[in-house]
Motif scaffolding. Structure first.
Motif, PDB file in Angstrom:
ATOM      1  N   ARG A 246      -2.810 -27.168  76.344  1.00  0.00           N
ATOM      2  CA  ARG A 246      -1.897 -26.029  76.410  1.00  0.00           C
ATOM      3  C   ARG A 246      -2.637 -24.704  76.581  1.00  0.00           C
ATOM      4  NH1 ARG A 246       1.525 -27.840  71.116  1.00  0.00           N
ATOM      5  NH2 ARG A 246       2.386 -29.779  72.003  1.00  0.00           N
ATOM      6  N   SER A 247      -1.983 -23.794  77.283  1.00  0.00           N
ATOM      7  CA  SER A 247      -2.488 -22.421  77.377  1.00  0.00           C
ATOM      8  C   SER A 247      -2.082 -21.663  76.123  1.00  0.00           C
ATOM      9  CB  SER A 247      -1.879 -21.709  78.596  1.00  0.00           C
ATOM     10  OG  SER A 247      -2.273 -22.325  79.793  1.00  0.00           O
ATOM     11  N   THR A 248      -2.916 -20.740  75.693  1.00  0.00           N
ATOM     12  CA  THR A 248      -2.587 -19.908  74.540  1.00  0.00           C
ATOM     13  C   THR A 248      -1.560 -18.849  74.944  1.00  0.00           C
ATOM     14  OG1 THR A 248      -4.321 -18.298  75.014  1.00  0.00           O
ATOM     15  CG2 THR A 248      -4.924 -20.206  73.657  1.00  0.00           C
ATOM     16  N   LYS A 249      -0.901 -18.270  73.944  1.00  0.00           N
ATOM     17  CA  LYS A 249       0.058 -17.200  74.232  1.00  0.00           C
ATOM     18  C   LYS A 249      -0.635 -16.023  74.914  1.00  0.00           C
ATOM     19  CE  LYS A 249       3.348 -18.275  70.542  1.00  0.00           C
ATOM     20  NZ  LYS A 249       4.057 -17.767  69.337  1.00  0.00           N
ATOM     21  N   GLN A 250      -1.844 -15.720  74.456  1.00  0.00           N
ATOM     22  CA  GLN A 250      -2.587 -14.622  75.074  1.00  0.00           C
ATOM     23  C   GLN A 250      -2.918 -14.942  76.532  1.00  0.00           C
ATOM     24  OE1 GLN A 250      -6.165 -13.556  72.974  1.00  0.00           O
ATOM     25  NE2 GLN A 250      -6.653 -11.863  74.348  1.00  0.00           N
TER      26      GLN A 250
ATOM     27  N   GLY B  79      10.912 -25.264  85.040  1.00  0.00           N
ATOM     28  CA  GLY B  79       9.590 -25.673  85.513  1.00  0.00           C
ATOM     29  C   GLY B  79       8.740 -24.486  85.908  1.00  0.00           C
ATOM     30  N   ALA B  80       7.449 -24.742  86.053  1.00  0.00           N
ATOM     31  CA  ALA B  80       6.535 -23.669  86.463  1.00  0.00           C
ATOM     32  C   ALA B  80       5.324 -24.264  87.167  1.00  0.00           C
ATOM     33  CB  ALA B  80       6.091 -22.839  85.266  1.00  0.00           C
ATOM     34  N   LEU B  81       4.789 -23.474  88.109  1.00  0.00           N
ATOM     35  CA  LEU B  81       3.582 -23.823  88.842  1.00  0.00           C
ATOM     36  C   LEU B  81       2.576 -22.695  88.611  1.00  0.00           C
ATOM     37  CD1 LEU B  81       1.970 -25.384  91.100  1.00  0.00           C
ATOM     38  CD2 LEU B  81       3.230 -23.989  92.753  1.00  0.00           C
ATOM     39  N   VAL B  82       1.391 -23.042  88.101  1.00  0.00           N
ATOM     40  CA  VAL B  82       0.362 -22.036  87.820  1.00  0.00           C
ATOM     41  C   VAL B  82      -0.803 -22.261  88.776  1.00  0.00           C
ATOM     42  CG1 VAL B  82      -1.173 -21.012  86.104  1.00  0.00           C
ATOM     43  CG2 VAL B  82       1.051 -21.940  85.402  1.00  0.00           C
ATOM     44  N   LEU B  83      -1.133 -21.244  89.563  1.00  0.00           N
ATOM     45  CA  LEU B  83      -2.191 -21.327  90.565  1.00  0.00           C
ATOM     46  C   LEU B  83      -3.289 -20.320  90.262  1.00  0.00           C
ATOM     47  CD1 LEU B  83       0.111 -21.406  93.729  1.00  0.00           C
ATOM     48  CD2 LEU B  83      -0.923 -23.379  92.583  1.00  0.00           C
TER      49      LEU B  83
ATOM     50  N   VAL C  70       5.943 -20.274  77.100  1.00  0.00           N
ATOM     51  CA  VAL C  70       5.421 -20.815  75.830  1.00  0.00           C
ATOM     52  C   VAL C  70       6.136 -22.120  75.499  1.00  0.00           C
ATOM     53  CG1 VAL C  70       5.243 -20.414  73.342  1.00  0.00           C
ATOM     54  CG2 VAL C  70       4.742 -18.556  74.946  1.00  0.00           C
ATOM     55  N   LYS C  71       7.466 -22.118  75.646  1.00  0.00           N
ATOM     56  CA  LYS C  71       8.268 -23.321  75.383  1.00  0.00           C
ATOM     57  C   LYS C  71       7.858 -24.459  76.309  1.00  0.00           C
ATOM     58  CE  LYS C  71      13.041 -24.965  75.932  1.00  0.00           C
ATOM     59  NZ  LYS C  71      14.423 -24.561  76.333  1.00  0.00           N
ATOM     60  N   LEU C  72       7.621 -24.141  77.594  1.00  0.00           N
ATOM     61  CA  LEU C  72       7.248 -25.157  78.576  1.00  0.00           C
ATOM     62  C   LEU C  72       5.902 -25.780  78.241  1.00  0.00           C
ATOM     63  CD1 LEU C  72       7.974 -26.506  81.311  1.00  0.00           C
ATOM     64  CD2 LEU C  72       6.687 -24.680  82.431  1.00  0.00           C
ATOM     65  N   GLU C  73       4.930 -24.970  77.832  1.00  0.00           N
ATOM     66  CA  GLU C  73       3.615 -25.489  77.455  1.00  0.00           C
ATOM     67  C   GLU C  73       3.740 -26.476  76.296  1.00  0.00           C
ATOM     68  OE1 GLU C  73       0.324 -24.836  78.557  1.00  0.00           O
ATOM     69  OE2 GLU C  73       1.289 -23.959  80.315  1.00  0.00           O
ATOM     70  N   GLU C  74       4.524 -26.096  75.299  1.00  0.00           N
ATOM     71  CA  GLU C  74       4.668 -26.943  74.100  1.00  0.00           C
ATOM     72  C   GLU C  74       5.401 -28.248  74.420  1.00  0.00           C
ATOM     73  OE1 GLU C  74       6.687 -24.333  71.448  1.00  0.00           O
ATOM     74  OE2 GLU C  74       4.864 -23.235  70.881  1.00  0.00           O
ATOM     75  N   ALA C  75       6.358 -28.193  75.350  1.00  0.00           N
ATOM     76  CA  ALA C  75       7.165 -29.376  75.656  1.00  0.00           C
ATOM     77  C   ALA C  75       6.503 -30.312  76.663  1.00  0.00           C
ATOM     78  CB  ALA C  75       8.535 -28.940  76.181  1.00  0.00           C
ATOM     79  N   SER C  76       5.604 -29.773  77.503  1.00  0.00           N
ATOM     80  CA  SER C  76       5.105 -30.561  78.631  1.00  0.00           C
ATOM     81  C   SER C  76       3.676 -31.067  78.471  1.00  0.00           C
ATOM     82  CB  SER C  76       5.183 -29.723  79.921  1.00  0.00           C
ATOM     83  OG  SER C  76       6.493 -29.273  80.144  1.00  0.00           O
ATOM     84  N   PHE C  77       2.865 -30.434  77.625  1.00  0.00           N
ATOM     85  CA  PHE C  77       1.445 -30.776  77.569  1.00  0.00           C
ATOM     86  C   PHE C  77       0.997 -31.047  76.133  1.00  0.00           C
ATOM     87  CE2 PHE C  77       2.039 -27.683  81.068  1.00  0.00           C
ATOM     88  CZ  PHE C  77       1.746 -28.522  82.137  1.00  0.00           C
ATOM     89  N   PRO C  78       0.041 -31.960  75.981  1.00  0.00           N
ATOM     90  CA  PRO C  78      -0.536 -32.171  74.653  1.00  0.00           C
ATOM     91  C   PRO C  78      -1.271 -30.914  74.192  1.00  0.00           C
ATOM     92  CG  PRO C  78      -1.777 -33.365  76.320  1.00  0.00           C
ATOM     93  CD  PRO C  78      -0.553 -32.839  76.993  1.00  0.00           C
ATOM     94  N   ALA C  79      -1.517 -30.796  72.900  1.00  0.00           N
ATOM     95  CA  ALA C  79      -2.076 -29.571  72.318  1.00  0.00           C
ATOM     96  C   ALA C  79      -3.385 -29.162  72.979  1.00  0.00           C
ATOM     97  CB  ALA C  79      -2.266 -29.759  70.814  1.00  0.00           C
ATOM     98  N   TYR C  80      -4.237 -30.124  73.323  1.00  0.00           N
ATOM     99  CA  TYR C  80      -5.553 -29.776  73.858  1.00  0.00           C
ATOM    100  C   TYR C  80      -5.482 -29.243  75.300  1.00  0.00           C
ATOM    101  CZ  TYR C  80      -5.419 -34.454  76.070  1.00  0.00           C
ATOM    102  OH  TYR C  80      -5.067 -35.558  76.801  1.00  0.00           O
TER     103      TYR C  80
ATOM    104  N   PHE D 267       7.984 -14.901  79.462  1.00  0.00           N
ATOM    105  CA  PHE D 267       6.950 -15.277  78.485  1.00  0.00           C
ATOM    106  C   PHE D 267       7.435 -16.367  77.534  1.00  0.00           C
ATOM    107  CE2 PHE D 267       5.133 -14.625  74.215  1.00  0.00           C
ATOM    108  CZ  PHE D 267       3.814 -14.959  74.483  1.00  0.00           C
ATOM    109  N   ASN D 268       8.589 -16.171  76.928  1.00  0.00           N
ATOM    110  CA  ASN D 268       9.075 -17.148  75.934  1.00  0.00           C
ATOM    111  C   ASN D 268       9.316 -18.512  76.579  1.00  0.00           C
ATOM    112  OD1 ASN D 268       8.999 -15.291  73.834  1.00  0.00           O
ATOM    113  ND2 ASN D 268      11.108 -14.593  74.202  1.00  0.00           N
ATOM    114  N   PHE D 269       9.869 -18.530  77.782  1.00  0.00           N
ATOM    115  CA  PHE D 269      10.082 -19.806  78.466  1.00  0.00           C
ATOM    116  C   PHE D 269       8.754 -20.514  78.729  1.00  0.00           C
ATOM    117  CE2 PHE D 269       9.843 -21.847  82.671  1.00  0.00           C
ATOM    118  CZ  PHE D 269      10.544 -23.015  82.364  1.00  0.00           C
TER     119      PHE D 269
END
Length: 653
Positions: free
Chosen positions: A29-33, A60-64, A17-27, A13-15
């Motif tokens: 990003r996925s929420t923590k929930q 890295g991560a891949l979300v399908l 969250v970190k990946l979303e913040e580092a890789s994508f602009p705010a609009y 989970f923590n990784f």
């Protein structure tokens, strides 16, 4: 790349969250929930990319998102310090292979319309732009929807056959329904490490101990994949006694096939179950069923006017004569392209079930309506079901499970089907040991007696040791049975000693042993259907009118069986159900019909039957479609367990 891909869990989970913040602009990003939900969701597949070092750094991560016919790439994220190193391509390739493996028709993705560089990146990898979605990410933030059509959509085929070879470039035969990969690819690519659906054909240049070929078969076996040849096959080919033991079943056919050969030796090359030696294709097919390898050579010698196998040698492509290579290609093409899944158009069936039937059998275990209900139940579960007959034994390895709905016997093709399917790694009902145990009343009498289950008083007569005087101490009438009798055939009631001797002598001409039981009359027999050691249905089978058995094969009417009444399990006396469960458990955990009599409060086990009748309007009278669903569910769960796919939910207490 010294990296691997694995499924995410709550520790990631923590990784993420970190990946979303580092890789994508705010609009974007996925929420923590949303991340927490994604990790637990069956609809989503979040895969983590990490190195293989001891510290296992995640980067890295891949979300399908998984829809019925399409796979959506929700995001591919790489930490900034690891970008432009090829890891994006690595994750995208995994998405392609995942879609191919799960038979999705297309892959979809939305990309920010402003990110023309990323749009071009996807286009260069086969994606096409479909449309622009206005304000997709928020006001003024449009997205371009893109699509990649998979092999499933373009040719409606399912690649489950994998040929592993040292030098794939030497396999020049292109139009074969199999994927050709290198040894290195098979060993190192994660897609081949975790998927149990592949059928692996090992065509390495050597199968010697500790060679690449040996390890490919060993790895495939450990990964739960079907492998041809297996390490056992490779080793067995070196042991002459094992070869002779395996070939014993076709010894008669072998001699019949080779009787015209004038010399004292003969060799036959078998390529994918066929041979280019004229007149020996049937023999080649039978040998292939016994010695399952893609390519092998059998050397025969004549000894005492009988042909026996001297040696079986597994061949590799480099050992096939150059003039035979075209035959290898021709036979391989036929072998792979004939498989049934080629004809399944755009339907995503998870597993394939074969039901063995005999359309001409008068007293089959299931009527045509019941068979169709099994098919409907399988389709509801997302399983493909095909009816096969005795001519289809060469198709067995196309399926994940075999369900026999033809009267079984140790001495006919039904047992051969069961044994072959089990050896192939299929889930089998009826399994070979159930057929063996249920078909022999002598075995059942011994095991029931050992475990103190009441049965009709039983004596076993042996042909060369039988003393007629033993009948003097018996109370008539008696019931005589062939050890492998079924459907009341081979079961005779005798009223006195003279009649008994006549019938015993008749039975001794058929069998070296005869079962003799006391006659216990009851208006009906209980039949408790059981699967997975759980009660399934309960029937009262009444005796045929003015007859002592359920079946009267000498009756003049077309219907040879008595009446039946199906009742709820709850309405059956508890002692009947518990006795049935205990008796069935001594046989196995398959599908059984336990026949019992209840007389003066005592319950007697008559026999446990494999392959019990399940007919429309009779055994399914209480449960209706649920009866068929339960049996198909059992087969499904067995496949999952066999493939080591079934997961344990540790959240349940």
């Amino acid at each position: 790349m010294n990296v691997k891909i694995r499924k995410s869990d709550s520790n990631d989970f923590n990784f993420l969250v970190k990946l979303e913040e580092a890789s994508f602009p705010a609009y974007q990003r996925s929420t923590k929930q949303g991340i927490k939900h994604g990790i637990q969701s069956e609809f989503q597949e979040i895969l983590i990319l990490e190195n293989k070092d001891k510290n296992k750094v995640q980067f890295g991560a891949l979300v399908l998102f998984k829809y019925s016919k399409s796979l959506r790439i929700y995001s591919i994220g790489i930490l900034p310090e690891f970008q432009n190193m090829g890891y994006g391509d690595y994750l995208l390739k995994h998405a392609f292979e995942y879609a191919d493996r799960q038979h999705f028709e297309k892959i979809l993705i939305e990309v920010s319309a402003k990110n023309t560089k990323l749009i071009d990146w996807y286009k260069n990898r086969g994606f096409n732009s479909l449309e622009t979605i206005v304000d997709y990410y928020g006001e003024g933030e449009d997205a371009v929807k893109m699509e990649f059509k998979t092999n499933v959509a373009s040719c409606s085929t399912k690649t489950t056959n994998i040929i592993v070879i040292n030098q794939p470039h030497k396999w020049t035969f292109l139009d074969i329904n199999a994927k050709i990969i290198s040894v290195k690819e098979y060993i190192s690519n994660p897609i081949y490490q975790t998927n149990t659906d592949f059928r692996i054909f090992n065509l390495c240049s050597s199968y010697k101990y500790q060679s690449y070929g040996y390890y490919i078969s060993l790895l495939a076996s450990a990964r739960g994949q079907r492998i041809i040849p297996s390490t056992i096959t490779i080793r067995d080919f070196r042991i002459v006694n094992v070869i002779h033991s395996i070939a014993y079943d076709i010894e008669e056919y072998t001699n019949k096939s080779l009787h015209k050969e004038k010399g004292n030796s003969f060799s036959l090359n078998v390529y994918f179950g066929q041979t280019n030696t004229k007149g020996y294709n049937t023999l080649a097919g039978k040998l292939h069923q016994l010695f399952e390898a893609p390519l092998f050579k059998v050397d025969f010698i004549k000894h005492d006017e009988k042909w026996i196998i001297k040696k079986v040698q597994v061949l590799t492509l480099n050992k096939v004569a150059e003039q035979d290579l075209n035959y290898v290609y021709e036979f391989a093409k036929k072998y792979f392209n004939k498989k049934r899944f080629n004809s399944t158009k755009l339907v995503n069936y998870k597993y394939d079930i074969a039901i063995l039937i005999n359309p001409k059998e008068e007293n089959s275990p299931s009527c045509p309506k019941a068979l169709q209900k099994f098919k409907s139940a399988a389709n509801r579960k997302g399983l493909y079901l095909e009816f096969i007959t005795k001519q289809d034994i060469d198709k067995i390895n196309e399926f994940d499970a075999l369900f026999i709905r033809e009267t079984t016997s140790v001495n006919d093709h039904t047992y051969e089907f069961s044994r072959t399917a089990y050896a192939e790694g299929l889930v089998v009902i009826d399994d070979p040991w159930s057929i063996l145990r249920c078909s022999n009343k002598i075995y059942q009498n011994e095991i029931f007696k050992k475990h103190k289950l009441l049965t009709p008083e039983t004596e076993i007569f042996t042909k060369n040791l039988f003393d007629p005087k033993v009948l003097n101490q018996m109370n008539f009438p008696l019931v005589l049975k062939q050890p492998d009798s079924a459907f009341s055939l081979g079961v005779i009631k005798v009223e006195d000693k003279a009649e008994a001797l006549v019938e015993i002598n008749k039975l001794f001409k058929i069998s070296d042993m005869v079962v003799c039981q006391e006659f216990l009359y009851s208006d009906f027999d209980w039949r408790i259907g059981i699967i997975d050691n759980t009660p399934l249905f309960a029937c009262k089978y009444y005796m045929y009118k003015d007859h002592w058995q359920i079946y009267n094969w000498k009756g003049e009417e077309d219907d040879k069986s008595g009446n039946s009444e199906t009742v709820t399990i709850e309405s059956v006396p508890e002692i009947v159900v518990q006795t049935a469960l205990k008796a069935a458990a001594l046989i196995g955990d398959g599908l059984y019909g336990v026949d019992l009599k209840m007389i003066d409060g005592k319950v007697y086990v008559v026999e446990v039957n494999d392959n019990p009748n399940i007919d429309d309007g009779i055994e399914d009278f209480v449960l209706k479609d649920q009866l068929y669903d339960t049996i198909i569910d059992s087969i499904y769960q067995r496949i999952e367990i066999a493939k080591n796919i079934q997961k344990i939910d540790f959240r349940r207490k």
